[in-house]
Scaffold this active site. Structure first.
Site, PDB file in Angstrom:
ATOM      1  CG  ASP A  62      18.623  38.035  28.382  1.00 46.32           C
ATOM      2  OD1 ASP A  62      18.979  37.251  29.392  1.00 46.32           O
ATOM      3  OD2 ASP A  62      17.777  38.085  28.009  1.00 46.32           O
ATOM      4  CG  HIS A 258      39.339  37.683  52.158  1.00 49.44           C
ATOM      5  ND1 HIS A 258      39.868  38.315  51.809  1.00 49.44           N
ATOM      6  CD2 HIS A 258      39.859  38.057  53.674  1.00 49.44           C
ATOM      7  CE1 HIS A 258      40.203  39.990  51.819  1.00 49.44           C
ATOM      8  NE2 HIS A 258      40.272  39.705  53.149  1.00 49.44           N
ATOM      9  CG  ASP A 275      35.474  39.406  57.585  1.00 49.90           C
ATOM     10  OD1 ASP A 275      35.510  40.508  58.150  1.00 49.90           O
ATOM     11  OD2 ASP A 275      37.138  39.367  57.979  1.00 49.90           O
ATOM     12  CG  ASP A 286      35.761  44.883  57.788  1.00 50.96           C
ATOM     13  OD1 ASP A 286      35.321  43.483  57.913  1.00 50.96           O
ATOM     14  OD2 ASP A 286      36.796  44.635  57.141  1.00 50.96           O
ATOM     15  CG  HIS A 362      48.067  45.261  55.804  1.00 56.69           C
ATOM     16  ND1 HIS A 362      49.601  46.578  55.924  1.00 56.69           N
ATOM     17  CD2 HIS A 362      46.923  45.660  55.766  1.00 56.69           C
ATOM     18  CE1 HIS A 362      48.384  47.066  55.184  1.00 56.69           C
ATOM     19  NE2 HIS A 362      47.235  47.263  55.499  1.00 56.69           N
ATOM     20  CG  HIS A 365      40.521  47.136  56.427  1.00 56.48           C
ATOM     21  ND1 HIS A 365      39.779  48.302  55.685  1.00 56.48           N
ATOM     22  CD2 HIS A 365      41.484  46.319  56.593  1.00 56.48           C
ATOM     23  CE1 HIS A 365      39.031  46.854  55.958  1.00 56.48           C
ATOM     24  NE2 HIS A 365      39.660  45.566  56.420  1.00 56.48           N
ATOM     25  CG  HIS A 372      39.694  46.021  51.992  1.00 57.81           C
ATOM     26  ND1 HIS A 372      40.358  44.566  51.163  1.00 57.81           N
ATOM     27  CD2 HIS A 372      39.545  45.821  53.168  1.00 57.81           C
ATOM     28  CE1 HIS A 372      39.959  43.356  51.767  1.00 57.81           C
ATOM     29  NE2 HIS A 372      39.487  44.409  53.083  1.00 57.81           N
ATOM     30  CD  GLU A 396      40.709  42.876  59.285  1.00 60.91           C
ATOM     31  OE1 GLU A 396      40.704  42.469  58.864  1.00 60.91           O
ATOM     32  OE2 GLU A 396      40.960  43.929  58.161  1.00 60.91           O
ATOM     33  CE1 TYR A 400      41.996  34.299  60.528  1.00 61.98           C
ATOM     34  CE2 TYR A 400      44.702  34.984  60.665  1.00 61.98           C
ATOM     35  CZ  TYR A 400      43.172  35.545  60.556  1.00 61.98           C
ATOM     36  OH  TYR A 400      42.774  37.164  61.185  1.00 61.98           O
ATOM     37  NE  ARG A 445      39.239  38.707  59.148  1.00 61.89           N
ATOM     38  CZ  ARG A 445      39.445  37.475  58.059  1.00 61.89           C
ATOM     39  NH1 ARG A 445      40.032  36.695  58.889  1.00 61.89           N
ATOM     40  NH2 ARG A 445      38.327  36.826  57.986  1.00 61.89           N
ATOM     41  CD  GLU A 447      37.405  42.722  60.408  1.00 65.71           C
ATOM     42  OE1 GLU A 447      37.066  42.383  59.153  1.00 65.71           O
ATOM     43  OE2 GLU A 447      38.237  44.234  59.288  1.00 65.71           O
TER      44      GLU A 447
HETATM   45  N1  GLY Z   1      35.822  41.819  55.152  1.00 64.35           N
HETATM   46  C1  GLY Z   1      37.468  42.058  54.929  1.00 64.35           C
HETATM   47  C2  GLY Z   1      37.867  42.095  55.569  1.00 64.35           C
HETATM   48  O1  GLY Z   1      37.987  42.225  56.551  1.00 64.35           O
HETATM   49  O2  GLY Z   1      39.518  42.920  55.247  1.00 64.35           O
HETATM   50 MN    MN Z   2      38.749  44.288  57.307  1.00 63.83          MN
HETATM   51 MN    MN Z   3      36.381  42.163  57.896  1.00 61.90          MN
END
Ligand code: GLY
Ligand code: MN
Ligand code: MN
Length: 476
Positions: A62, A258, A275, A286, A362, A365, A372, A396, A400, A445, A447
């Site tokens: 619950d 991720h 991240d 982000d 990619h 975003h 996103h 970003e 890797y 990474r 970003e």
């Molecule tokens: N934190 C997810 C991304 O960088 O897209």
């Molecule tokens: Mn991002």
């Molecule tokens: Mn991110």
């Protein structure tokens, strides 16, 4: 001169605004939401628009998951409670009808005060408010004989009910059913000063969390300890919720985009990729930083770090209004390919698959109420969506180097639907394998969150140290 005065007022209002909401986790200005609904209704082709909040999800037995309002719903109302819906009917007597959960002694006892129907009118500006329990019963009357209906199928429980009303039971069949998303998302993709000020709060809290980790991280700590530290700093800055689950990835975990667990003990010599993004007033930050756990990058880590940083800086320089976003990402991918070839991690920079083993193209975003954030249906050309003033994007790039990609190369190529001969694969592996060993398990990474301005861009997240020198200095 007028421009100067405008800028003066903009800056002053942002400062006053920040001071005003400094102590709160959500700010609320009824007028802002009224204006947004007005703007939305002006774009409607008559008819009615229905918005329904998502259902609460059960976690176990619950106990429910923490609730978060749908971002379009929030954007048009500022309302955060579940079991709610609203109908916009431009030109009618009641343009904004709000269905909300009723306040009663039992809800007060179990979950505390909620807004209730009076609050929906007083605080949220509804022309009339009705108990959500009545929503299903009243919907056929609301939709009856309407030529145009706006709905975005956002609530599984009501999708069937609404489609049944529209298709079978009541009055004439509507001529058009239009997804509300396009109209709302075209508004959401351009951020106002009011929104940027809130995003800056989330971003500043996130930068502070990165700085705190730079000061406190050391070998022997667990990833989950770092996560707790980060989220404590968010809360200390009036951001009790994250915009997305924090990614705190050390050593080999940093090569997983991720990465979801946070249970590894960090070791001397590891990189730590964080991240993370605080949420303030529903707006998410982000920001990713990658740091050496012991305070000093190894030669190989530094080499890859400088490549990622150069790619990012090249991309940031190109982020200007009028430029297509795909063009920027493509230029960064091209640069990464050139550098990977120089290192010997690929053998052909024009190959459709080689760089993609170590670099994901990619790299941008939109950012906003959703981490996103929504795309809308704004102007594009062969270079992608054309950047406009007021858009906020992340940038970003990353490298890797997961050596398993070599062992799994055949399956990866199948997943990418690439036809590559056995001979070509073996030749590639023989050439790059020693270099992969050298850089194995390094994941990096970087970003940042960038606002497109009138004459270029502004890095909203530049308070978090980014260069090798800045990072090593701070970790001393
Ligand atoms: N934190 C997810 C991304 O960088 O897209
Ligand atoms: Mn991002
Ligand atoms: Mn991110």
């Amino acid at each position: 001169m007028r421009k100067l005065i405008f800028k003066y007022f903009l800056i002053t209002s942002i400062i006053l605004f920040i001071a005003k909401f400094n102590a709160f986790t959500q700010i609320f200005d009824k007028e802002v939401y009224a204006q947004r609904r007005q703007q939305f209704m002006e774009k409607m082709d008559n008819g009615v628009a229905i918005f329904i909040s998502p259902e609460v999800s059960n976690r176990n037995n619950d106990i429910d998951y923490k609730y978060r309002q749908n971002s379009d719903f929030y954007y048009l109302t500022g309302f955060t409670e579940p079991e709610s819906a609203f109908v916009l009917s431009p030109g009618s007597e009641y343009e904004f009808v709000f269905f909300v959960k009723e306040n009663n002694p039992m809800t007060k006892m179990w979950t505390g005060d909620i807004c209730g129907v009076e609050g929906a009118m007083e605080k949220y500006g509804a022309d009339t408010a009705i108990s959500f329990d009545q929503f299903s019963t009243l919907m056929p009357y609301v939709l009856r004989d309407k030529d145009v209906i706006y709905y975005n199928m956002s609530n599984d429980k009501f999708n069937d009910e609404i489609s049944e009303i529209i298709n079978y039971r009541w009055g004439n069949t509507p001529k058009k059913i239009i997804n509300t998303s396009e109209l709302v998302h075209n508004m959401r993709i351009i951020k106002s000063a009011y929104e940027i000020a809130q995003m800056q709060k989330a971003i500043d809290a996130t930068c502070e969390a990165h700085i705190e980790v730079l000061n406190l991280a050391e070998p022997g700590m667990y990833e989950y300890e770092v996560k707790a530290l980060i989220e404590y700093i968010f809360a200390k800055n009036n951001c009790p919720r994250e915009g997305f689950p924090s990614i705190v990835a050390s050593g080999p975990n940093a090569t997983i985009l991720h990465y979801k667990n946070q249970n590894r003990k960090m070791e001397d010599g590891d990189l730590l990729l964080m991240d993370i993004g605080a949420e303030f007033g529903y707006y998410s930050a982000d920001i990713t930083r990658t740091i050496p756990v012991n305070g000093k990058f190894t030669k190989e880590q530094k080499k890859l770090y400088e490549i990622v940083l150069s790619a990012q800086e090249m991309g940031i320089d190109m982020l200007k209004k009028g430029v297509g976003i795909e063009k920027i990402m493509n230029r960064m991918t091209e640069f990464a390919g050139e550098e990977l070839l120089k290192l010997g991690l690929i053998t052909d920079k024009n190959s459709a698959w080689q760089s993609r083993l170590w670099y994901f193209p990619h790299t941008c975003h939109w950012l906003g109420l959703d981490v996103h954030d929504v795309n809308g249906n704004v102007e594009k050309n062969e270079d992608g969506v054309i950047l406009q003033e007021g858009m906020v994007t992340t940038i970003e790039p990353g490298l890797y180097i997961n050596p398993e990609n070599i062992d799994n190369l055949k399956q990866i190529l199948e997943a990418y639907r690439m036809q590559v001969t056995e001979e070509e694969i073996n030749e590639f592996i023989a050439k790059v394998e020693p270099v992969v060993k050298k850089y194995a398990q390094i994941g990096i990474r970087i970003e940042d969150d960038i606002l497109i301005t009138e004459d270029g861009n502004k890095n909203l997240s530049d308070k978090a140290p980014r260069t090798v020198k800045e990072i090593e200095e701070m970790m001393k």
